[in-house]
Scaffold this active site. Structure first.
Site, mmCIF file in Angstrom:
data_model
loop_
_atom_site.group_PDB
_atom_site.id
_atom_site.type_symbol
_atom_site.label_atom_id
_atom_site.label_comp_id
_atom_site.label_asym_id
_atom_site.label_seq_id
_atom_site.Cartn_x
_atom_site.Cartn_y
_atom_site.Cartn_z
ATOM 1 N N ASP A 1 33.091 46.073 77.071
ATOM 2 C CA ASP A 1 33.761 45.648 75.831
ATOM 3 C C ASP A 1 33.107 46.230 74.585
ATOM 4 O O ASP A 1 33.679 46.168 73.492
ATOM 5 C CB ASP A 1 33.770 44.118 75.743
ATOM 6 C CG ASP A 1 34.690 43.499 76.794
ATOM 7 O OD1 ASP A 1 35.593 44.203 77.276
ATOM 8 O OD2 ASP A 1 34.489 42.327 77.138
ATOM 9 N N LYS B 1 32.660 34.217 74.407
ATOM 10 C CA LYS B 1 34.071 34.039 74.775
ATOM 11 C C LYS B 1 34.218 33.919 76.305
ATOM 12 O O LYS B 1 34.890 33.015 76.798
ATOM 13 C CB LYS B 1 34.851 35.254 74.239
ATOM 14 C CG LYS B 1 36.271 35.381 74.723
ATOM 15 C CD LYS B 1 37.025 36.348 73.858
ATOM 16 C CE LYS B 1 37.118 37.755 74.430
ATOM 17 N NZ LYS B 1 37.974 37.894 75.604
ATOM 18 N N SER B 2 33.582 34.830 77.021
ATOM 19 C CA SER B 2 33.674 34.817 78.496
ATOM 20 C C SER B 2 33.197 33.482 79.062
ATOM 21 O O SER B 2 33.842 32.896 79.932
ATOM 22 C CB SER B 2 32.746 35.884 79.084
ATOM 23 O OG SER B 2 33.352 37.117 79.081
ATOM 24 N N GLN C 1 36.969 39.730 86.031
ATOM 25 C CA GLN C 1 38.199 38.927 86.018
ATOM 26 C C GLN C 1 38.784 38.856 87.426
ATOM 27 O O GLN C 1 39.221 37.800 87.876
ATOM 28 C CB GLN C 1 39.204 39.519 85.036
ATOM 29 C CG GLN C 1 38.709 39.393 83.598
ATOM 30 C CD GLN C 1 39.719 39.833 82.580
ATOM 31 O OE1 GLN C 1 40.762 40.365 82.899
ATOM 32 N NE2 GLN C 1 39.389 39.621 81.311
ATOM 33 N N ARG D 1 38.689 44.139 69.183
ATOM 34 C CA ARG D 1 37.423 44.880 69.200
ATOM 35 C C ARG D 1 37.530 46.202 68.434
ATOM 36 O O ARG D 1 36.562 46.658 67.831
ATOM 37 C CB ARG D 1 36.949 45.112 70.628
ATOM 38 C CG ARG D 1 36.676 43.798 71.347
ATOM 39 C CD ARG D 1 35.761 43.938 72.531
ATOM 40 N NE ARG D 1 35.868 42.774 73.383
ATOM 41 C CZ ARG D 1 35.236 41.618 73.177
ATOM 42 N NH1 ARG D 1 34.438 41.471 72.145
ATOM 43 N NH2 ARG D 1 35.396 40.600 73.993
ATOM 44 N N GLY E 1 43.779 38.112 78.727
ATOM 45 C CA GLY E 1 43.797 38.577 80.119
ATOM 46 C C GLY E 1 42.925 37.692 80.991
ATOM 47 O O GLY E 1 43.240 37.440 82.158
#
Ligand code: S3P
Length: 425
Positions: free
Chosen positions: A309, A22-23, A164, A383, A91
């Protein structure tokens, strides 16, 4: 959606391929949108969050077509959006795009869903403002109204180790004259730095400090490997479900993400890495993991950003390790899709875990049999939903997970892959 999970003590068996990170998917679509020309993204994530990044880029005038691959065609210049830019639950989308949009010659507004609208944005508004950005917010929360300005470079010492925040400042710095320098207390995931380098940016890193100068990005073919944060649910499941032995193929093994593998090692879990290689500037390999007798460990300090995470599912793992596992220095877990310290503790306790909340983490006593036989909540947190599913595989009685649909935020293939390991051929 309510999901019933029954225990599966026969053991998980077989081999699955872990879907795209995903990142890395966020970064691929955003950086490809900033590069002039055609980029091809192979194995883009089907999670809702990366799709939010894709939609935002499309609303900024970028052409995208999905075939076997995601093809991005960009002039390298973004266009003023005609509507507010919806980041959904993501986010990453909001914080990255704040860095991209603050230096454009147009205004824009970033919005998000109920959960994203509660998450802190001061961490990006503050450094961007030091660079000359003009951003109006609701008490440092979204919607973010961004009035495009000419930004200037800064040297910024972040108190948080956050990829981020780092990425937001690097993306803003990509457009500034002079050197933008970002330092953080511990190294957070470095996918942005790697991809910027891969696409020709003028960027270098030294320990926890990254320096970037104004650069034009080259369009590229980017192949995305499997998400270790998705693999984590299967790693923990195989370790705690008796008789399990599985292989997870194509997992990203970037050392800034592999904290969970170090924890498994500290706990004495049986895990082996097979067939390591590099794809588009990122290390990748297959992971073999099997049911193990586990011992408690201490998780704190610089390892935290490398497994941030994974902490809810690591808490599930710790319930099955003999002794007291302590998790510290993870206060930022309270700012995720839910307050993950509170939500993990309250739901695992319902299942029978011996787990306590501390300000910056957890104290978990094991090994405790999980009883189940109750309903649990996901607090709109993907999650937590998946961590509870994994716990359900060893509960004595079935459990009922409310709000299981949130899984689609990062991992729509989650259940189908578990089904495959329950009935291998
Ligand atoms: C992410 C960084 C982490 C992580 C998030 C994804 C990223 O957030 O929790 O799920 O893709 O850069 P922070 O940077 O806020 O720690």
């Amino acid at each position: 959606m309510n999901k019933v999970v029954k225990n599966f003590l026969k053991g998980l068996k077989g081999e699955i391929t872990i879907p795209a990170d995903k990142s890395v998917s966020h970064r691929a679509v955003i950086l490809a949108s900033l590069a002039k020309g055609k980029s091809i993204i192979k194995n883009f994530s089907k999670g809702k969050d990366p799709l939010s990044s894709l939609e935002v880029c499309k609303n900024l005038g970028v052409n995208a077509s999905f075939d076997a691959n995601l093809e991005i065609n960009s002039t390298g210049k973004l266009l003023a959006p005609i509507s507010k830019l919806d980041c959904g639950n993501s986010g990453t989308t909001m914080r990255f795009m704040a860095g991209v949009l603050a230096g454009q010659n147009f205004n824009s507004v970033l919005i998000g869903d109920e959960s994203l609208s509660k998450r802190p944005m001061k961490r990006v508004i503050e450094p961007l403002t030091l660079m000359g950005a003009d951003i109006k917010s609701e008490n440092f929360k979204s919607p973010l109204q961004i009035f495009g300005k000419n930004l200037h470079s800064i040297e910024y010492n972040s108190k948080l180790a956050s990829a981020q925040v780092k990425s937001c400042i690097l993306l803003a710095g990509l457009n500034c004259d002079g050197k933008t320098v970002f330092s953080e207390p511990y190294i957070s995931r470095d996918h942005t730095e790697r991809m910027l380098k891969y696409m020709g940016a003028n960027i270098y890193s030294n320990k926890n400090t990254v320096t970037i100068s104004k650069s034009e990005l080259e369009p590229k073919t980017i192949e995305i490997s499997g998400d270790i944060s998705s693999a984590a649910f299967f790693i923990v499941a195989a370790l705690i479900v008796p008789n399990s032995k599985i292989i997870l193929k194509n997992v990203g093994l970037n050392p800034t993400r592999t904290g969970i593998l170090d924890v498994v090692k500290m706990m004495g879990g049986n895990l082996t890495i097979l067939d390591e290689k590099e794809i588009s500037g990122e290390p990748v390999g297959d992971i073999q993991v099997e049911y193990s007798q586990l011992k408690a460990c201490k998780i704190e300090g610089e390892i935290i950003p490398k497994l941030i995470d994974e902490l809810p599912v690591i808490a599930v793992l710790a319930t099955q390790a003999i002794g007291t596992t302590t998790i510290k220095d993870a206060q930022d877990l309270r700012n995720k899709e839910s307050d993950r310290i509170k939500s993990t503790v309250s739901e695992l306790r319902k299942l029978g875990a011996d787990i306590d909340e501390v300000e910056d983490g957890f104290i978990i006593n094991g090994k405790v049999p999980l009883k189940g036989g109750c309903e649990v909540e996901t607090y709109q947190d993907h999650r937590l939903a998946m961590s509870l599913y994994v716990a359900g595989l060893i509960c004595e009685k079935e459990i009922f997970i409310n709000g299981f649909e949130w899984v689609d935020i990062s991992f729509p293939e989650f259940e189908e892959l578990f089904e495959k390991l329950k009935s291998p051929h």
